[in-house]
Design a protein around this motif. Structure first.
Motif, PDB file in Angstrom:
ATOM      1  N   LEU A 220     -32.243  14.086 -14.017  1.00  0.00           N
ATOM      2  CA  LEU A 220     -31.559  12.819 -13.770  1.00  0.00           C
ATOM      3  C   LEU A 220     -32.440  11.842 -12.999  1.00  0.00           C
ATOM      4  O   LEU A 220     -32.420  10.635 -13.258  1.00  0.00           O
ATOM      5  CB  LEU A 220     -30.251  13.067 -13.010  1.00  0.00           C
ATOM      6  N   LEU A 221     -33.242  12.354 -12.064  1.00  0.00           N
ATOM      7  CA  LEU A 221     -34.149  11.486 -11.316  1.00  0.00           C
ATOM      8  C   LEU A 221     -35.243  10.928 -12.232  1.00  0.00           C
ATOM      9  O   LEU A 221     -35.618   9.748 -12.122  1.00  0.00           O
ATOM     10  CB  LEU A 221     -34.770  12.251 -10.152  1.00  0.00           C
ATOM     11  N   CYS A 222     -35.772  11.764 -13.119  1.00  0.00           N
ATOM     12  CA  CYS A 222     -36.775  11.282 -14.079  1.00  0.00           C
ATOM     13  C   CYS A 222     -36.185  10.221 -15.001  1.00  0.00           C
ATOM     14  O   CYS A 222     -36.831   9.203 -15.290  1.00  0.00           O
ATOM     15  CB  CYS A 222     -37.333  12.450 -14.899  1.00  0.00           C
ATOM     16  N   GLY A 252     -39.473   9.246  -9.999  1.00  0.00           N
ATOM     17  CA  GLY A 252     -40.248  10.018 -10.968  1.00  0.00           C
ATOM     18  C   GLY A 252     -40.970  11.201 -10.358  1.00  0.00           C
ATOM     19  O   GLY A 252     -40.933  12.315 -10.896  1.00  0.00           O
ATOM     20  N   VAL A 253     -41.634  11.001  -9.218  1.00  0.00           N
ATOM     21  CA  VAL A 253     -42.376  12.095  -8.575  1.00  0.00           C
ATOM     22  C   VAL A 253     -41.420  13.168  -8.069  1.00  0.00           C
ATOM     23  O   VAL A 253     -41.629  14.370  -8.285  1.00  0.00           O
ATOM     24  CB  VAL A 253     -43.249  11.549  -7.426  1.00  0.00           C
ATOM     25  N   GLY A 256     -40.009  14.969 -11.068  1.00  0.00           N
ATOM     26  CA  GLY A 256     -41.008  15.844 -11.676  1.00  0.00           C
ATOM     27  C   GLY A 256     -41.200  17.130 -10.900  1.00  0.00           C
ATOM     28  O   GLY A 256     -41.329  18.214 -11.482  1.00  0.00           O
ATOM     29  N   VAL A 257     -41.212  17.033  -9.565  1.00  0.00           N
ATOM     30  CA  VAL A 257     -41.356  18.230  -8.730  1.00  0.00           C
ATOM     31  C   VAL A 257     -40.156  19.161  -8.923  1.00  0.00           C
ATOM     32  O   VAL A 257     -40.307  20.375  -9.118  1.00  0.00           O
ATOM     33  CB  VAL A 257     -41.495  17.836  -7.245  1.00  0.00           C
ATOM     34  N   LEU A 258     -38.946  18.600  -8.878  1.00  0.00           N
ATOM     35  CA  LEU A 258     -37.739  19.418  -9.051  1.00  0.00           C
ATOM     36  C   LEU A 258     -37.694  20.053 -10.436  1.00  0.00           C
ATOM     37  O   LEU A 258     -37.332  21.233 -10.584  1.00  0.00           O
ATOM     38  CB  LEU A 258     -36.490  18.559  -8.831  1.00  0.00           C
ATOM     39  N   LEU A 259     -38.063  19.282 -11.444  1.00  0.00           N
ATOM     40  CA  LEU A 259     -38.032  19.777 -12.820  1.00  0.00           C
ATOM     41  C   LEU A 259     -39.026  20.925 -13.003  1.00  0.00           C
ATOM     42  O   LEU A 259     -38.694  21.948 -13.618  1.00  0.00           O
ATOM     43  CB  LEU A 259     -38.367  18.627 -13.766  1.00  0.00           C
ATOM     44  N   VAL A 302     -49.331  15.796 -12.918  1.00  0.00           N
ATOM     45  CA  VAL A 302     -50.787  15.840 -13.057  1.00  0.00           C
ATOM     46  C   VAL A 302     -51.323  14.473 -13.467  1.00  0.00           C
ATOM     47  O   VAL A 302     -52.354  14.008 -12.951  1.00  0.00           O
ATOM     48  CB  VAL A 302     -51.202  16.917 -14.083  1.00  0.00           C
ATOM     49  N   LEU A 303     -50.630  13.804 -14.366  1.00  0.00           N
ATOM     50  CA  LEU A 303     -51.046  12.470 -14.804  1.00  0.00           C
ATOM     51  C   LEU A 303     -51.022  11.499 -13.633  1.00  0.00           C
ATOM     52  O   LEU A 303     -51.939  10.680 -13.469  1.00  0.00           O
ATOM     53  CB  LEU A 303     -50.123  11.981 -15.917  1.00  0.00           C
ATOM     54  N   TYR A 304     -49.984  11.587 -12.788  1.00  0.00           N
ATOM     55  CA  TYR A 304     -49.906  10.712 -11.629  1.00  0.00           C
ATOM     56  C   TYR A 304     -51.053  10.992 -10.657  1.00  0.00           C
ATOM     57  O   TYR A 304     -51.691  10.065 -10.134  1.00  0.00           O
ATOM     58  CB  TYR A 304     -48.572  10.889 -10.915  1.00  0.00           C
TER      59      TYR A 304
END
Length: 357
Positions: A220-222, A252-253, A256-259, A302-304
């Motif tokens: 949901l955050l993404c 997004g960050v 991404g970490v949670l996901l 990784v892209l970030y």
């Protein structure tokens, strides 16, 4: 739907209806005990209410070697997967991806190849950050259909499900109950809030509930990150790239970490679980999709982290390829369970509201 799966689930539901020992375990049993006979629609509804916590199996006195040979979590898991395949549109894709992790991997490779080709052929007309590699308009042209077409497929499938289970027009009160239920992952608390028996037989654990929360809120955050960035771009003329303390980056960050953490933990829990208490034929497809979703989060991070290096174009292709694959597979893989379980909880809220009148 497969008749033999439906008949076996119906047989087991009738035994459970006579016993009633598990009445307080989850949403399945109050709904089950409200019936005297079970239509195909009733069994489909019960199957999609089930969260496969497995508490009823370990509490049951009629499992093998008893002659009744009950394994309700498995019976409902098989009907549940079969219902997703039957309702999906187009149907052949669901039958392929629900059961085969290899097909998901192949789709991922194709997604990567497509993005590499797009970056090579559709040259950017200028821009900063990622848009220096692939223009904003090109990204919209690629991902708008990749999002909208699966969304249409999900809507078609849910409409077929709703008709099958006898759903009525949705009221806000029913939706509110279902969303509250989903937000708390109430059925993964099972029983009296002790948790699931998913990964450690008859030992109760909240691990699966916490992992589901991590994945859900990460996703949901993404999604919120992309939505906010879209509003900023088109509504306020604020174009990417955005700073770290901007909402798109923070959402997004964190997402991404949670996901990444959640999907990794879920894969480990599934490795520990007893496959015979779920749908064994769908195990490979489930793992494949969980790893794909985790890879979406990881590749984004990784892209970030390396977005200012020479590796950025290749990393961008890998990340966008995984995102493209995720969206295209969404209606036909494990992700479908979120939509159908919410629909099942809304239908159950309707049943309870009518019964209380």
């Amino acid at each position: 739907m497969q008749i033999d799966l439906m008949q076996e689930a119906r047989r087991q539901a009738e035994v459970c209806n006579a016993c009633r020992y598990c009445e307080g375990y989850c949403s399945v049993f109050p709904s089950l005990h409200a019936q005297r006979a079970f239509s195909d629609g009733d069994i489909t509804q019960l199957a999609n209410l089930c969260h496969n916590c497995r508490g009823c199996y370990y509490a049951c006195q009629y499992t093998a070697p008893h002659e009744f040979d009950l394994n309700l979590p498995k019976a409902l898991a098989e009907v549940r997967r079969d219902s997703w395949e039957s309702f999906a549109w187009p149907q052949p894709l669901a039958q392929r991806f629900h059961t085969q992790g290899g097909a998901i991997a192949l789709a991922l490779v194709i997604g990567f190849a497509f993005m590499f080709l797009a970056i090579r052929v559709i040259r950017s007309d200028g821009g900063q950050g990622f848009y220096a590699v692939l223009s904003h308009n090109a990204m919209v042209a690629i991902f708008a259909p990749a999002f909208l077409l699966p969304l249409i497929s999900v809507v078609v499938g849910l409409n077929r499900y709703w008709r099958t289970v006898g759903g009525k027009p949705i009221k806000w009160a029913d939706l509110k109950v279902a969303l509250n239920h989903t937000g708390k992952m109430q059925d993964l608390a099972a029983g009296y809030g002790e948790g699931c028996n998913f990964e450690d037989e008859d030992r109760f654990s909240q691990a699966r509930r916490h992992v589901h929360h991590t994945i859900m809120y990460g996703f949901l955050l993404c999604f919120a990150s992309t939505s906010v960035a879209t509003v900023m771009h088109y509504g306020f003329g604020m174009h990417a790239p955005y700073g770290f303390w901007s909402l798109p980056k923070l959402f997004g960050v964190t997402g991404g970490v949670l996901l990444t953490i959640g999907c990794g933990a879920m894969a480990l829990l599934k490795q520990k679980s007893d496959r015979d208490l779920g749908d064994p034929s769908a195990w490979g497809g489930d793992i494949g999709f969980i790893l794909l979703l985790g890879f979406v989060g990881l590749s984004g991070l990784v892209l970030y982290a390396m977005g200012s290096t020479q590796m950025m174009p290749a990393l961008l292709a890998v990340h966008l390829g995984s995102v493209l694959t995720f969206f295209l597979l969404m209606p036909f893989a494990k992700m479908a369970h979120g939509f159908y379980r919410l629909a099942a909880l809304i239908r159950d809220a309707q049943r309870k509201r009518v019964a209380s009148v």
